[in-house]
Design a protein around this motif. Structure first.
Motif, mmCIF file in Angstrom:
data_model
loop_
_atom_site.group_PDB
_atom_site.id
_atom_site.type_symbol
_atom_site.label_atom_id
_atom_site.label_comp_id
_atom_site.label_asym_id
_atom_site.label_seq_id
_atom_site.Cartn_x
_atom_site.Cartn_y
_atom_site.Cartn_z
ATOM 1 N N GLY A 1 -47.476 53.531 -54.902
ATOM 2 C CA GLY A 1 -46.700 53.220 -53.702
ATOM 3 C C GLY A 1 -45.434 52.511 -54.129
ATOM 4 N N GLU A 2 -44.312 52.908 -53.538
ATOM 5 C CA GLU A 2 -43.043 52.262 -53.873
ATOM 6 C C GLU A 2 -42.488 51.624 -52.615
ATOM 7 N N PRO A 3 -41.856 50.462 -52.741
ATOM 8 C CA PRO A 3 -41.321 49.819 -51.533
ATOM 9 C C PRO A 3 -40.401 50.767 -50.773
ATOM 10 N N ASP A 4 -40.544 50.773 -49.456
ATOM 11 C CA ASP A 4 -39.738 51.656 -48.614
ATOM 12 C C ASP A 4 -39.382 50.862 -47.364
ATOM 13 N N GLU A 5 -38.105 50.799 -47.056
ATOM 14 C CA GLU A 5 -37.642 49.995 -45.908
ATOM 15 C C GLU A 5 -38.309 50.397 -44.620
ATOM 16 N N ASP A 6 -38.481 51.704 -44.437
ATOM 17 C CA ASP A 6 -39.000 52.233 -43.177
ATOM 18 C C ASP A 6 -40.531 52.194 -43.153
ATOM 19 N N LEU A 7 -41.152 52.685 -44.215
ATOM 20 C CA LEU A 7 -42.610 52.876 -44.220
ATOM 21 C C LEU A 7 -43.373 51.712 -44.831
ATOM 22 N N GLY A 8 -42.668 50.725 -45.344
ATOM 23 C CA GLY A 8 -43.347 49.653 -46.077
ATOM 24 C C GLY A 8 -43.555 50.083 -47.517
ATOM 25 N N GLU A 9 -44.366 51.114 -47.681
ATOM 26 C CA GLU A 9 -44.514 51.751 -48.987
ATOM 27 C C GLU A 9 -44.412 53.257 -48.804
ATOM 28 N N ARG A 10 -43.894 53.899 -49.840
ATOM 29 C CA ARG A 10 -43.744 55.359 -49.807
ATOM 30 C C ARG A 10 -44.617 55.924 -50.927
ATOM 31 N N ILE A 11 -45.281 57.033 -50.668
ATOM 32 C CA ILE A 11 -46.152 57.635 -51.691
ATOM 33 C C ILE A 11 -45.305 58.363 -52.722
ATOM 34 N N VAL A 12 -45.510 57.996 -53.980
ATOM 35 C CA VAL A 12 -44.788 58.647 -55.081
ATOM 36 C C VAL A 12 -45.804 59.316 -56.004
ATOM 37 N N ALA A 13 -45.585 60.587 -56.307
ATOM 38 C CA ALA A 13 -46.459 61.301 -57.255
ATOM 39 C C ALA A 13 -45.727 61.444 -58.575
ATOM 40 N N TRP A 14 -46.421 61.058 -59.650
ATOM 41 C CA TRP A 14 -45.894 61.198 -61.009
ATOM 42 C C TRP A 14 -46.645 62.354 -61.635
ATOM 43 N N ILE A 15 -45.902 63.376 -62.027
ATOM 44 C CA ILE A 15 -46.525 64.633 -62.427
ATOM 45 C C ILE A 15 -46.126 65.021 -63.849
ATOM 46 N N VAL A 16 -47.139 65.381 -64.632
ATOM 47 C CA VAL A 16 -46.874 66.065 -65.902
ATOM 48 C C VAL A 16 -47.185 67.534 -65.631
ATOM 49 N N PRO A 17 -46.145 68.384 -65.608
ATOM 50 C CA PRO A 17 -46.402 69.785 -65.259
ATOM 51 C C PRO A 17 -47.157 70.527 -66.355
ATOM 52 N N ALA A 18 -47.913 71.531 -65.952
ATOM 53 C CA ALA A 18 -48.629 72.350 -66.928
ATOM 54 C C ALA A 18 -47.627 73.085 -67.812
ATOM 55 N N GLN A 19 -46.544 73.522 -67.205
ATOM 56 C CA GLN A 19 -45.473 74.171 -67.968
ATOM 57 C C GLN A 19 -44.197 73.388 -67.739
ATOM 58 N N ALA A 20 -43.700 72.780 -68.811
ATOM 59 C CA ALA A 20 -42.547 71.894 -68.674
ATOM 60 C C ALA A 20 -41.332 72.606 -68.092
ATOM 61 N N ASP A 21 -41.200 73.884 -68.381
ATOM 62 C CA ASP A 21 -40.001 74.596 -67.921
ATOM 63 C C ASP A 21 -40.187 75.191 -66.517
ATOM 64 N N ALA A 22 -41.364 75.067 -65.949
ATOM 65 C CA ALA A 22 -41.575 75.618 -64.605
ATOM 66 C C ALA A 22 -42.451 74.682 -63.766
ATOM 67 N N PRO A 23 -41.953 73.456 -63.501
ATOM 68 C CA PRO A 23 -42.773 72.513 -62.738
ATOM 69 C C PRO A 23 -42.887 72.947 -61.264
ATOM 70 N N PRO A 24 -44.024 72.684 -60.621
ATOM 71 C CA PRO A 24 -44.125 72.985 -59.192
ATOM 72 C C PRO A 24 -43.153 72.096 -58.409
ATOM 73 N N SER A 25 -42.564 72.627 -57.360
ATOM 74 C CA SER A 25 -41.563 71.832 -56.622
ATOM 75 C C SER A 25 -42.242 70.726 -55.821
ATOM 76 N N ALA A 26 -41.439 69.731 -55.452
ATOM 77 C CA ALA A 26 -41.952 68.615 -54.645
ATOM 78 C C ALA A 26 -42.502 69.132 -53.323
ATOM 79 N N GLU A 27 -41.821 70.095 -52.727
ATOM 80 C CA GLU A 27 -42.257 70.646 -51.424
ATOM 81 C C GLU A 27 -43.615 71.323 -51.579
ATOM 82 N N GLU A 28 -43.755 72.055 -52.687
ATOM 83 C CA GLU A 28 -45.012 72.772 -52.910
ATOM 84 C C GLU A 28 -46.170 71.778 -53.083
#
Ligand code: MCA
Ligand code: AMP
Length: 490
Positions: free
Chosen positions: A424-451
């Protein structure tokens, strides 16, 4: 115990519930919910598809009148979470508004409609409902009233079994603390599948014989409209008050409406002092905070007749015993405004157990005291200040409690994800915002944030979707291989 809803039993003609242009008096609600209760009676447990609608309130009240434990379900819950809740609580029936399409796991259950379109006119009650029919006898105070699901740091959410005694005790303690009466008209826009919106925000006014106007969806315009046309109280999470604070500068009508309110109450997370001050400066009114938890209902509050103090959650409510405990497990005697300890509570407001989880229930108590995991200090006059939380893997975003582990497990199932950590990261609006830290399976083709957000949203409640995704070549780990989240947070 007196009935949970004396005004229903008494057939009060005062307004009770209003959702948009749909409204019911206590007497009408007694009729409609009483009729539904008769059809629910005898079921071991019932789920309610908890959209922010009149039907949800009617369904919950009907189940309570029938003495049948009710499981409110977030209609934006994803497949995995819903499957867990339904499997764990095994409802015999589902209550939903007519026409709503339910996901397969619920669509397979027997269903009752909570449709109340045709009772918006007081004289037009459904044929099945007999206004003269007595309500069912009141169940025992220890009988379960609701089972509310709440996230932990790991694993799927746990079902918190709340007895009728706890609901009555907490609402009556708030009557005392807030001088809450039948003349109060509450406005709010909280979801109806958690304690704040459902127990405080719907059952509270019903128990007092007063009324609630639900906005359906939060907006400062709706708040201003209702507070300037008879509503006396506002309940909200800090995100809502933050949005109000932001809007106030350019909205004198909102400032005037808030100024006219009897009580502005914030809870579910800490309201930053900056927002307290901005609201006070623009409206001349102070927001008061109360502190609660799904397992304990309400523990403390700033009293309506007490001194408002930004940054505190006030004093223990009537009947609630509260102590601070240090790391050795010893109770802290000091009221010195500086000694930090974990809040532990005891009282009639507490839950009975986690459904099907005796292990978790046992671990939650220390010699009869419930361990909240919240860290606090006490001012010399007893005001409690929450200063942090024991578990670093719990995130509070928009007032929702979210376990990092639950999201990590879902992210790890995405084929494009090799490693995942959630913070969780401080967020003015939400108090905390969910942050995902990702190591992609393929470095050159990471899944998008939207996905990834969509992937999480398909399995879990929509508020558990990461708002930010950061990509790394490797997660920082200690010698034991454990992810060092502190290093991620920077
Ligand atoms: C959210 N959205 C996203 C993402 N996250 N879209 C894409 N990617 C994401 N990662 C979507 C939302 O689903 C929403 O869409 C849209 O963005 C805009 O969101 P908005 O409405 O502006 O805000 P929100 O962030 O969705 O909601 C803010 C809120 C909400 C209204 C304050 O967080 C809320 O209702 N909080 C109340 C929580 C609560 O009641 N807690 C009580 C539990 P769409 O509109 O399509 O959905 S605690 C408790 O009960 C204890 C006892 C206590 O003490 O009270
Ligand atoms: P939940 O488990 O979703 O019911 O959330 C309960 C948690 O919300 C508590 O354990 C606190 O951490 C937090 N909380 C509730 N009200 C307040 C408040 N007024 N100030 C700070 N934290 C709060």
């Amino acid at each position: 115990m007196s009935p949970l809803f004396p005004a229903l039993a008494a057939g009060s003609t005062r307004p009770a519930l209003q959702f948009g242009d749909q409204a019911l008096s206590h007497a009408e609600l007694a009729t409609v919910a009483g009729a539904l209760a008769a059809r629910i009676a005898g079921a071991p447990r019932v789920a309610v598809w908890a959209t922010p609608t009149l039907g949800t309130a009617v369904g919950v009240v009907a189940a309570l009148l029938a003495g049948v434990p009710v499981v409110p379900v977030n209609p934006k819950t994803g497949e995995r979470e819903l499957t867990h809740i339904v499997t764990d609580s095994s409802p015999a029936l589902v209550l939903a508004e007519r026409g709503v399409e339910l996901p397969p796991i619920l669509a397979g259950l027997a269903r009752l409609d909570t449709d109340v379109d045709h009772v918006t006119d007081a004289t037009d009650v459904p044929g099945e409902a007999d206004p003269a029919a007595p309500l069912p006898a009141e169940p025992s105070p220890e009988a379960p009233a609701l089972i509310v699901y709440t996230s932990g740091t790991t694993g799927p959410p746990k079902g918190v079994v709340l007895p009728r005694r706890a609901v009555a005790a907490t609402l009556d303690a708030l009557e005392d603390a807030w001088q809450w009466t039948e003349t109060d008209v509450l406005v709010h826009a909280l979801p109806l599948f958690h304690v704040h919106g459902l127990i405080l925000g719907i059952l509270g006014p019903l128990r007092r014989g007063g009324s609630v106007r639900h906005l359906g969806r939060f907006g400062t315009d709706g708040v201003a409209r209702e507070l300037s046309s008879g509503a006396t109280m506002l309940f909200g999470v800090p995100t809502m008050y933050h949005r109000i604070a932001e809007a106030l500068a350019g909205d004198p009508a909102l400032a005037k409406a808030l100024n006219g309110a009897r009580l502005l109450v914030s809870g579910s997370a800490a309201l930053p002092v900056h927002d307290h001050e901005r609201i006070a400066a623009a409206t001349g009114r102070r927001v008061i905070e109360r502190y609660g938890m799904t397992e304990t209902l309400m523990n403390t509050s700033v009293r309506a007749d007490g001194e408002p103090r930004a940054g505190t959650v006030g004093v223990p409510l009537a009947g609630v015993e509260l102590r601070l405990v240090d790391e050795t497990g010893a109770a802290i005697a000091a009221y010195d405004g500086e000694t930090v300890g974990e809040i532990q509570v005891r009282g009639p407001n507490l839950f009975t157990e986690y459904l099907n989880r005796p292990d978790a229930t046992e671990a939650a108590f220390d010699d009869g005291w419930f361990r909240t995991g919240d860290m606090a200090i006490r001012d010399p006059d007893g005001y409690v200040r929450i200063v942090g939380r024991k578990a670093t893997d719990l995130i509070k975003s928009g007032g929702y409690k979210i376990g990092a582990g639950e999201i990590e497990n879902v992210l790890l199932e995405h084929p494009g994800v090799r490693e995942a950590a959630v913070t969780g990261e401080p967020d003015e609006d939400l108090g905390e915002r969910i942050v995902a830290w990702i190591v992609p399976a393929q470095a050159d083709a990471p899944p998008s944030a939207e996905e990834l957000a969509a992937h999480v949203g398909a399995q879990l409640a929509s508020h558990k979707r990461p708002r930010t995704v950061r990509y790394l070549a490797a997660l920082p780990r200690n010698d034991m291989g454990k992810i060092m989240k502190r290093a991620l947070r920077g």
